[in-house]
Design an enzyme around this catalytic site. Structure first.
Site, PDB file in Angstrom:
ATOM      1  N   HIS A   8       0.828  -1.210   0.000  1.00 34.78           N
ATOM      2  CA  HIS A   8       0.000   0.000   0.000  1.00 34.78           C
ATOM      3  C   HIS A   8       0.862   1.260   0.000  1.00 34.78           C
ATOM      4  O   HIS A   8       1.588   1.524   0.962  1.00 34.78           O
ATOM      5  CB  HIS A   8      -0.890  -0.034   1.251  1.00 34.78           C
ATOM      6  CG  HIS A   8      -1.826   1.093   1.384  1.00 34.78           C
ATOM      7  ND1 HIS A   8      -1.853   1.903   2.497  1.00 34.78           N
ATOM      8  CD2 HIS A   8      -2.805   1.552   0.559  1.00 34.78           C
ATOM      9  CE1 HIS A   8      -2.806   2.812   2.369  1.00 34.78           C
ATOM     10  NE2 HIS A   8      -3.396   2.623   1.196  1.00 34.78           N
ATOM     11  N   GLU A  35       0.641  -0.742  -4.734  1.00 36.78           N
ATOM     12  CA  GLU A  35      -0.502   0.144  -4.912  1.00 36.78           C
ATOM     13  C   GLU A  35      -0.002   1.563  -4.763  1.00 36.78           C
ATOM     14  O   GLU A  35       0.838   1.839  -3.888  1.00 36.78           O
ATOM     15  CB  GLU A  35      -1.577  -0.177  -3.863  1.00 36.78           C
ATOM     16  CG  GLU A  35      -2.865   0.617  -3.986  1.00 36.78           C
ATOM     17  CD  GLU A  35      -2.864   1.930  -3.207  1.00 36.78           C
ATOM     18  OE1 GLU A  35      -3.835   2.709  -3.364  1.00 36.78           O
ATOM     19  OE2 GLU A  35      -1.902   2.186  -2.439  1.00 36.78           O
ATOM     20  N   ASP A  37      -0.998   6.057  -5.744  1.00 41.66           N
ATOM     21  CA  ASP A  37      -2.001   7.069  -6.085  1.00 41.66           C
ATOM     22  C   ASP A  37      -1.451   7.992  -7.155  1.00 41.66           C
ATOM     23  O   ASP A  37      -0.293   8.414  -7.076  1.00 41.66           O
ATOM     24  CB  ASP A  37      -2.353   7.896  -4.847  1.00 41.66           C
ATOM     25  CG  ASP A  37      -2.749   7.026  -3.671  1.00 41.66           C
ATOM     26  OD1 ASP A  37      -3.907   6.611  -3.620  1.00 41.66           O
ATOM     27  OD2 ASP A  37      -1.881   6.766  -2.802  1.00 41.66           O
ATOM     28  N   HIS A  50      -0.636  10.827  -2.632  1.00 37.83           N
ATOM     29  CA  HIS A  50      -1.945  10.502  -2.068  1.00 37.83           C
ATOM     30  C   HIS A  50      -2.788  11.748  -1.787  1.00 37.83           C
ATOM     31  O   HIS A  50      -3.891  11.893  -2.289  1.00 37.83           O
ATOM     32  CB  HIS A  50      -1.785   9.694  -0.779  1.00 37.83           C
ATOM     33  CG  HIS A  50      -3.090   9.339  -0.137  1.00 37.83           C
ATOM     34  ND1 HIS A  50      -3.717  10.148   0.782  1.00 37.83           N
ATOM     35  CD2 HIS A  50      -3.899   8.263  -0.310  1.00 37.83           C
ATOM     36  CE1 HIS A  50      -4.857   9.596   1.155  1.00 37.83           C
ATOM     37  NE2 HIS A  50      -4.995   8.446   0.511  1.00 37.83           N
ATOM     38  N   GLU A 110      -4.393   3.839  -8.207  1.00 40.66           N
ATOM     39  CA  GLU A 110      -5.591   4.544  -7.766  1.00 40.66           C
ATOM     40  C   GLU A 110      -5.623   5.923  -8.420  1.00 40.66           C
ATOM     41  O   GLU A 110      -4.720   6.738  -8.221  1.00 40.66           O
ATOM     42  CB  GLU A 110      -5.642   4.687  -6.245  1.00 40.66           C
ATOM     43  CG  GLU A 110      -6.903   5.432  -5.818  1.00 40.66           C
ATOM     44  CD  GLU A 110      -7.039   5.664  -4.327  1.00 40.66           C
ATOM     45  OE1 GLU A 110      -7.836   6.552  -3.944  1.00 40.66           O
ATOM     46  OE2 GLU A 110      -6.347   4.975  -3.556  1.00 40.66           O
TER      47      GLU A 110
END
Length: 238
Positions: A8, A35, A37, A50, A110
């Protein structure tokens, strides 16, 4: 079946989130994927970040979408985590995709946006860059802004996508299937037995976040989650 482990924002328990240091650490610690952003700068560059504001994870402040890449590259995105990471720079999405060319890590992108300031150009450029990289078969899109996932699917239906959400969504499997998505990405404690059953009935995989302790890990292993998104890539051994 053992779930795939996605780090993450990289191995963010061990290195500053969403930096190349965190992605290198994820690979080192045996993650199956990372993962991250993605946002778009004022000059149209896709960067990995993020928060809307850079204040929490850098020595600057201001909205990333109102700053150029050059301005963002002047900031230190590592010192907040510890002195060993002083001078860490914000990565571009292309920089991460180049890193993936040298390994077999998967990538969950994301799309960081919301209804109040959704710019379809973010989605368009991200899809185009993934296509250009030749890594489509290792990429998943996700977002809390489900409209941008519909846009991504319209641009390239072959890239799978997962619906991010918080709350006990009624019929998550039916909803995901109705939108042409392959996965749900719920907060781990928002899943109940009915939701899990609904996903199984509709052929939707479950990719929960953020699995950082034994309680959440064991609960998601019991429901057979296909991916675990965690700050600790070594979560299965903890």
């Amino acid at each position: 079946m053992k779930p795939l482990i996605y780090a993450h924002r990289g191995a963010s328990a061990y290195a500053p989130e969403n930096t190349m240091a965190a992605f290198y650490e994820a690979e080192k610690r045996g993650a199956d994927g990372i993962e991250l952003d993605v946002q778009m700068t004022k000059d149209g560059v896709l960067v990995v970040l993020h928060d809307e504001d850079v204040a929490r994870t850098s020595n600057g402040r201001g909205l990333a979408r109102e700053m150029t890449l050059s301005q963002l590259r002047e900031l230190d995105f590592g010192s907040w985590f510890g002195p060993a990471w002083a001078g860490e720079k914000i990565p571009t999405l292309w920089q991460v995709l180049e890193f993936l060319q040298g390994n077999r890590l998967r990538l969950n992108i994301e799309l960081k946006t919301c209804s109040a300031w959704y710019d379809p150009e973010l989605t368009r450029r991200t899809v185009a860059m993934v296509q250009q990289s030749g890594l489509k078969d290792r990429v998943i899109f996700s977002s809390f802004e489900h409209r941008c996932l519909l846009d991504a699917k319209e641009m390239d239906p072959s890239i799978p996508a997962g619906l991010l959400y918080v709350g006990n969504l009624i019929g998550p499997g039916r909803y995901a299937r109705s939108l042409g998505m392959e996965y749900i990405h719920p907060c781990w404690d928002n899943l109940d037995e009915k939701g899990v059953a609904d996903c199984r009935e509709n052929g939707i995989e479950i990719h929960p976040w953020t699995i950082n302790d034994a309680v959440s890990r064991d609960a998601m292993l019991r429901v057979g989650a296909e991916h675990l998104i965690t700050n600790y890539p070594d979560i299965l051994e903890r």
